[in-house]
Design a protein around this motif. Structure first.
Motif, PDB file in Angstrom:
ATOM      1  N   GLU A  49      10.583  -0.436   5.001  1.00 14.22           N
ATOM      2  CA  GLU A  49      10.550  -0.569   6.460  1.00 14.22           C
ATOM      3  C   GLU A  49       9.676   0.509   7.102  1.00 14.22           C
ATOM      4  N   ARG A  50       9.625   1.697   6.508  1.00 17.92           N
ATOM      5  CA  ARG A  50       8.718   2.735   7.029  1.00 17.92           C
ATOM      6  C   ARG A  50       7.263   2.282   6.881  1.00 17.92           C
ATOM      7  N   TYR A  51       6.958   1.628   5.766  1.00 20.56           N
ATOM      8  CA  TYR A  51       5.600   1.099   5.588  1.00 20.56           C
ATOM      9  C   TYR A  51       5.311   0.004   6.606  1.00 20.56           C
ATOM     10  N   MET A  52       6.271  -0.866   6.863  1.00 26.52           N
ATOM     11  CA  MET A  52       6.035  -1.932   7.824  1.00 26.52           C
ATOM     12  C   MET A  52       5.760  -1.358   9.212  1.00 26.52           C
ATOM     13  N   GLU A  53       6.477  -0.308   9.558  1.00 25.55           N
ATOM     14  CA  GLU A  53       6.216   0.373  10.829  1.00 25.55           C
ATOM     15  C   GLU A  53       4.811   0.962  10.842  1.00 25.55           C
ATOM     16  N   ALA A  54       4.436   1.595   9.728  1.00 24.94           N
ATOM     17  CA  ALA A  54       3.095   2.189   9.642  1.00 24.94           C
ATOM     18  C   ALA A  54       2.013   1.113   9.700  1.00 24.94           C
ATOM     19  N   PHE A  55       2.234  -0.024   9.049  1.00 21.06           N
ATOM     20  CA  PHE A  55       1.246  -1.102   9.103  1.00 21.06           C
ATOM     21  C   PHE A  55       1.040  -1.585  10.537  1.00 21.06           C
ATOM     22  N   THR A  56       2.128  -1.730  11.274  1.00 25.88           N
ATOM     23  CA  THR A  56       2.024  -2.164  12.666  1.00 25.88           C
ATOM     24  C   THR A  56       1.198  -1.176  13.479  1.00 25.88           C
ATOM     25  N   GLU A  57       1.440   0.117  13.285  1.00 25.70           N
ATOM     26  CA  GLU A  57       0.682   1.158  13.990  1.00 25.70           C
ATOM     27  C   GLU A  57      -0.799   1.118  13.600  1.00 25.70           C
ATOM     28  N   ALA A  58      -1.068   0.937  12.301  1.00 23.01           N
ATOM     29  CA  ALA A  58      -2.450   0.958  11.826  1.00 23.01           C
ATOM     30  C   ALA A  58      -3.234  -0.266  12.293  1.00 23.01           C
ATOM     31  N   VAL A  59      -2.592  -1.458  12.285  1.00 19.00           N
ATOM     32  CA  VAL A  59      -3.282  -2.668  12.741  1.00 19.00           C
ATOM     33  C   VAL A  59      -3.645  -2.551  14.218  1.00 19.00           C
ATOM     34  N   ALA A  60      -2.822  -1.872  14.994  1.00 15.68           N
ATOM     35  CA  ALA A  60      -3.124  -1.685  16.414  1.00 15.68           C
ATOM     36  C   ALA A  60      -4.398  -0.869  16.614  1.00 15.68           C
ATOM     37  N   VAL A  61      -4.766  -0.079  15.623  1.00 11.46           N
ATOM     38  CA  VAL A  61      -5.971   0.755  15.707  1.00 11.46           C
ATOM     39  C   VAL A  61      -7.161   0.087  15.025  1.00 11.46           C
ATOM     40  N   PHE A  62      -6.972  -0.347  13.783  1.00 11.28           N
ATOM     41  CA  PHE A  62      -8.097  -0.859  12.992  1.00 11.28           C
ATOM     42  C   PHE A  62      -8.339  -2.354  13.203  1.00 11.28           C
ATOM     43  N   GLY A  63      -7.339  -3.064  13.663  1.00  9.70           N
ATOM     44  CA  GLY A  63      -7.497  -4.483  13.922  1.00  9.70           C
ATOM     45  C   GLY A  63      -6.915  -5.350  12.825  1.00  9.70           C
TER      46      GLY A  63
END
Length: 374
Positions: A257-271
């Protein structure tokens, strides 16, 4: 190539990747042993698709497939599977390997060619967990190449930029992958990525993927992007909780779940489609688990780069069996169908392992029919 033909080729390439190939030292880029990333492999191009195939580990030593010089010249892989006599090419050793820095450091100690046109480097060739096998990732061989004197403990931004410029100019390299052992810092290596990306982009216009664990502060995603990182990889490797504790005893402290949170944050930046993760199939996760997590990732806009586990000599998992071809094809088919339905394609990624695709046959299963084909 029609969809059926692509998937048939995907099965044949998967057969080679899970069984390896007996390689009697034929000419070409010999690949590499040990270290981080795809290891104990060499690159082979088959029907225009370049794949990394195990040739140096125990799996390859007992493989029923063999790489030889063909009767009419060139190379051929032969073996028991149906229609497995395949004409292949071995990409040549890159010209930049013959160069050294002003200090006498061989360029190949700073970065290596992966696949046919991907430059890759491990910026920090150590990891806070590696020396304690109760904490380290059990498949990891990151310090092997360092112990053998084939690389540097730390590559500077200037060194990587120098090699990148030469690799583009001399060998037509099209992308750069930056990875790292995890340092003892909250940024998890993101600072190294940003500093190196900025140095490379100041010297050569080369698409860059950075790979690191999720940083504690999500501001690092913007810092990496602003420095010149085009896409990001944060690797789950395995997904079931018990398997993560067994295979990644230290890294599993960062849960799914920590990774899923990080993925959401990263997609908001990188697309969407510019963030990816490795999923190593064959380490204990069921096909259903791999497919279910891939569905979650795809919904977030993250590319699940499914790869067959390949044991590396000298690691705790060196005798672990590779997954079967049938297991891999079942996962590839399901994930490929979901990628296509979501219009998430490896070819649309700016840079990275999924863009290269040489360690997996997944891209051959994600593609639908070409216009005008059945």
């Amino acid at each position: 190539m029609a969809e059926h033909d692509r998937r048939a080729l995907g099965r044949r390439l998967t057969e080679l990747q899970v069984h390896g190939v007996v390689d009697p030292a034929v000419p070409g880029n010999p690949g590499r042993r040990g270290g981080a990333g795809p290891s104990d492999h060499r690159a082979l191009s088959i029907d225009g698709t370049t794949v990394m195939v195990p040739v140096y580990n125990a799996v390859a030593g007992t493989s029923p497939y063999r790489l030889d010089t063909a009767a009419g010249g060139g190379l051929e892989v032969s073996g028991p599977a149906a229609a497995m006599a395949l004409a292949v090419e071995a990409p040549p050793e890159p010209r930049f390997y013959g160069l050294t820095t002003a200090e006498g450091i061989p360029y190949r100690s700073i970065a290596l060619l992966h696949g046919r046109d991907v430059l890759a480097t491990t910026l920090l060739q150590t990891c806070i967990r590696f020396r304690d096998r109760t904490q380290s990732c059990q498949f990891c061989a990151i310090e092997q190449s360092l112990e053998d004197g084939r690389t540097l403990v730390r590559k500077t931004p200037a060194q990587v930029a120098e090699v990148a410029e030469a690799a583009v100019r001399l060998d037509g390299v099209r992308q750069l992958v930056l990875t790292t052992g995890t340092p003892n810092s909250d940024d998890r290596g993101a600072r190294l990525m940003a500093e190196t990306a900025a140095a490379v982009k100041a010297r050569v216009n080369l698409p860059i993927q950075a790979q690191c664990e999720p940083p504690d502060d999500p501001a690092w995603y913007w810092r990496m992007k602003d420095a010149g990182v085009d896409s990001l990889g944060m690797h789950l490797e395995v997904v079931e909780e018990e398997v993560r504790r067994r295979i990644l005893p230290g890294k599993s402290e960062l849960g799914l779940e920590r990774y899923m949170e990080a993925f959401t944050e990263a997609v908001a930046v990188f697309g969407r489609g510019q963030v990816s993760t490795y999923l190593l199939a064959g380490l204990g996760d069921s096909a259903a688990s791999l497919i279910a997590v891939s569905e979650r990732l795809i919904a977030l806009g993250v590319y699940p780069f499914v790869v067959p586990f390949v044991p590396i000599a000298g690691t705790p998992l060196e005798a672990h069996p590779a997954p079967s071809t049938d297991f891999m094809v079942a996962v590839y088919t399901a994930v490929g169908d979901r990628l296509r339905a979501s219009d998430l394609r490896s070819e649309a990624m700016a840079a990275g392992c999924a863009k290269c695709g040489a360690c997996s046959a997944l891209s051959l299963f994600e593609a639908g029919p070409e216009p005008g084909t059945p």
